[in-house]
Design an enzyme around this catalytic site. Structure first.
Site, PDB file in Angstrom:
ATOM      1  N   LYS A  22     -53.659  33.153  68.299  1.00  0.00           N
ATOM      2  CA  LYS A  22     -52.808  32.578  67.253  1.00  0.00           C
ATOM      3  C   LYS A  22     -52.550  33.596  66.149  1.00  0.00           C
ATOM      4  O   LYS A  22     -53.442  34.334  65.750  1.00  0.00           O
ATOM      5  CB  LYS A  22     -53.477  31.341  66.658  1.00  0.00           C
ATOM      6  CG  LYS A  22     -53.425  30.109  67.559  1.00  0.00           C
ATOM      7  CD  LYS A  22     -53.977  28.902  66.824  1.00  0.00           C
ATOM      8  CE  LYS A  22     -53.834  27.636  67.644  1.00  0.00           C
ATOM      9  NZ  LYS A  22     -54.374  26.455  66.921  1.00  0.00           N
ATOM     10  N   TYR A  68     -68.806  22.941  65.749  1.00  0.00           N
ATOM     11  CA  TYR A  68     -69.578  22.818  66.984  1.00  0.00           C
ATOM     12  C   TYR A  68     -71.048  22.506  66.710  1.00  0.00           C
ATOM     13  O   TYR A  68     -71.738  21.977  67.575  1.00  0.00           O
ATOM     14  CB  TYR A  68     -69.471  24.109  67.810  1.00  0.00           C
ATOM     15  CG  TYR A  68     -68.078  24.316  68.348  1.00  0.00           C
ATOM     16  CD1 TYR A  68     -67.620  23.613  69.457  1.00  0.00           C
ATOM     17  CD2 TYR A  68     -67.189  25.190  67.720  1.00  0.00           C
ATOM     18  CE1 TYR A  68     -66.334  23.778  69.928  1.00  0.00           C
ATOM     19  CE2 TYR A  68     -65.905  25.362  68.188  1.00  0.00           C
ATOM     20  CZ  TYR A  68     -65.482  24.656  69.302  1.00  0.00           C
ATOM     21  OH  TYR A  68     -64.196  24.808  69.754  1.00  0.00           O
ATOM     22  N   ARG A 105     -62.470  24.841  76.607  1.00  0.00           N
ATOM     23  CA  ARG A 105     -62.718  25.855  75.568  1.00  0.00           C
ATOM     24  C   ARG A 105     -63.811  25.369  74.619  1.00  0.00           C
ATOM     25  O   ARG A 105     -64.686  26.146  74.225  1.00  0.00           O
ATOM     26  CB  ARG A 105     -61.417  26.135  74.826  1.00  0.00           C
ATOM     27  CG  ARG A 105     -61.521  27.075  73.614  1.00  0.00           C
ATOM     28  CD  ARG A 105     -60.116  27.386  73.120  1.00  0.00           C
ATOM     29  NE  ARG A 105     -60.060  27.651  71.702  1.00  0.00           N
ATOM     30  CZ  ARG A 105     -60.196  28.864  71.154  1.00  0.00           C
ATOM     31  NH1 ARG A 105     -60.447  29.909  71.904  1.00  0.00           N
ATOM     32  NH2 ARG A 105     -60.095  29.012  69.842  1.00  0.00           N
ATOM     33  N   ARG A 110     -57.692  29.889  75.047  1.00  0.00           N
ATOM     34  CA  ARG A 110     -56.761  28.778  74.918  1.00  0.00           C
ATOM     35  C   ARG A 110     -55.898  28.775  76.170  1.00  0.00           C
ATOM     36  O   ARG A 110     -55.682  29.821  76.800  1.00  0.00           O
ATOM     37  CB  ARG A 110     -55.878  28.935  73.680  1.00  0.00           C
ATOM     38  CG  ARG A 110     -56.644  28.981  72.359  1.00  0.00           C
ATOM     39  CD  ARG A 110     -55.683  29.239  71.198  1.00  0.00           C
ATOM     40  NE  ARG A 110     -56.373  29.202  69.921  1.00  0.00           N
ATOM     41  CZ  ARG A 110     -56.887  30.279  69.309  1.00  0.00           C
ATOM     42  NH1 ARG A 110     -56.788  31.472  69.889  1.00  0.00           N
ATOM     43  NH2 ARG A 110     -57.495  30.173  68.145  1.00  0.00           N
ATOM     44  N   HIS A 134     -58.223  21.892  76.807  1.00  0.00           N
ATOM     45  CA  HIS A 134     -58.816  22.426  75.579  1.00  0.00           C
ATOM     46  C   HIS A 134     -60.294  22.068  75.480  1.00  0.00           C
ATOM     47  O   HIS A 134     -61.071  22.776  74.832  1.00  0.00           O
ATOM     48  CB  HIS A 134     -58.065  21.914  74.348  1.00  0.00           C
ATOM     49  CG  HIS A 134     -58.231  22.781  73.137  1.00  0.00           C
ATOM     50  ND1 HIS A 134     -57.753  24.081  73.081  1.00  0.00           N
ATOM     51  CD2 HIS A 134     -58.828  22.563  71.938  1.00  0.00           C
ATOM     52  CE1 HIS A 134     -58.048  24.605  71.910  1.00  0.00           C
ATOM     53  NE2 HIS A 134     -58.705  23.708  71.198  1.00  0.00           N
ATOM     54  N   HIS A 164     -61.447  32.284  65.900  1.00  0.00           N
ATOM     55  CA  HIS A 164     -61.251  31.433  64.723  1.00  0.00           C
ATOM     56  C   HIS A 164     -61.119  32.299  63.476  1.00  0.00           C
ATOM     57  O   HIS A 164     -61.914  33.212  63.262  1.00  0.00           O
ATOM     58  CB  HIS A 164     -62.447  30.485  64.543  1.00  0.00           C
ATOM     59  CG  HIS A 164     -62.465  29.363  65.530  1.00  0.00           C
ATOM     60  ND1 HIS A 164     -63.594  28.625  65.812  1.00  0.00           N
ATOM     61  CD2 HIS A 164     -61.473  28.828  66.294  1.00  0.00           C
ATOM     62  CE1 HIS A 164     -63.306  27.704  66.725  1.00  0.00           C
ATOM     63  NE2 HIS A 164     -62.022  27.808  67.020  1.00  0.00           N
TER      64      HIS A 164
END
Length: 306
Positions: free
Chosen positions: A184, A287, A255, A161, A252, A278
């Site tokens: 995150k 994806y 990524r 990120r 982004h 994730h």
């Protein structure tokens, strides 16, 4: 939050502390939670005509929830944002019901509005290459161009990120073959560093006029302060306009391109999930919708027609 009763306000703060300390929620997530729950509790106060203590909050009805959702929709809040707000309310109520000993059925049974999940917008390999080259050439200052190349190469080559790339410190260089990244919610993951990213960062460091202390940001702004995400976003805006790329060609998107290009090359979803950091595989599965044709080829080769 002046409309909220002291008891409700204290409960909210305690829940936020719980999310922050025990669940490892990111700072931006805590801010979003506080805003969403603050708005909900303020609405309930107005809707009921008086500040709602914990006892009153335990008696929220289906009608109350419908009124809140209708009010929120009337404020030009889209289905996706409303679903996010409802998720925050449900999470708070699960915790509050467990602590106060009441049944939160009316809240938990409220259905989120349907919305179409936005698919990732990755770039084609050639377009990603062109963006990296163009962003390096458009700056009048050589070291700034090398800096921007290094940042984009980390996003595309390592799936970082932008906040993670700009969070690197001087002591992280020279980049090792494998890095430990804190993403995150303070979740750590191991990320392989491709040679192109190592070389791009080395070229930037060699040209950077600022002293890069171990405990200071690796990537610097022109005057030597920490590089802000907006600087990279603006550089990409200029580069994509030169290349005629769509507005979805953002930092982004690099990524997203990392994930999609890995998938195209035969990478499995579980490994890509770990590389991206994730929390849920369902996030990574988005994806697969980007390259249905490749997946169908795999399916047909595994299940040939008789």
């Amino acid at each position: 939050m002046s409309l909220i009763s002291p008891a409700a306000r204290d409960a909210l703060e305690t829940w936020l502390d719980h999310q922050r300390a025990l669940k490892g929620a990111a700072a931006n997530t805590i801010i979003a939670y506080a805003g969403d729950l603050g708005e909900f509790l303020a609405f309930i106060t107005t809707h009921k005509g008086s500040p709602q203590g914990l006892g009153a909050l335990s008696h929220i009805t289906v009608s109350d929830m419908r009124a809140w959702m209708a009010y929120t929709r009337s404020s030009d809040v889209g289905p996706r944002s409303l679903a996010r707000k409802l998720s925050a309310v449900k999470s708070f109520y699960r915790w509050l019901a467990s602590r106060e000993g009441f049944e939160p059925t009316a809240v938990l049974s409220t259905r989120a509005p349907k919305y179409t999940r936005k698919l990732p917008r990755p770039l084609a390999v050639d377009a990603a290459h062109d963006l990296v080259e163009t962003i390096g050439m458009q700056s009048a200052t050589t070291w700034v161009g090398l800096r921007d190349i290094a940042v984009l190469t980390l996003l595309w080559g390592c799936g970082l990120r932008i906040s993670e790339a700009l969070g690197l410190r001087g002591g992280d260089a020279p980049l090792p073959q494998v890095m430990r990244i804190t993403g995150k919610g303070n979740k750590e993951r191991i990320v392989p560093v491709v040679g192109a990213a190592q070389q791009a960062v080395e070229a930037y460091i060699a040209a950077c006029p600022h002293i890069l202390q171990d405990d200071q940001p690796l990537f610097r702004a022109v005057r030597g302060g920490a590089l802000a995400p907006r600087a990279i976003q603006k550089a990409m805006e200029t580069a994509r306009m030169q290349l005629g790329l769509p507005a979805t060609a953002t930092p982004h998107a690099m990524r997203h391109s990392f994930a999609t290009h890995l998938l195209n090359a035969g990478g499995d979803l579980r490994s890509i999930q770990e590389l991206l950091g994730h929390a849920s595989l369902s996030t990574t599965q988005a994806y697969t919708a980007v390259d249905t044709a490749r997946l169908m080829d795999v399916y047909n080769s595994a299940h040939p027609k008789a």
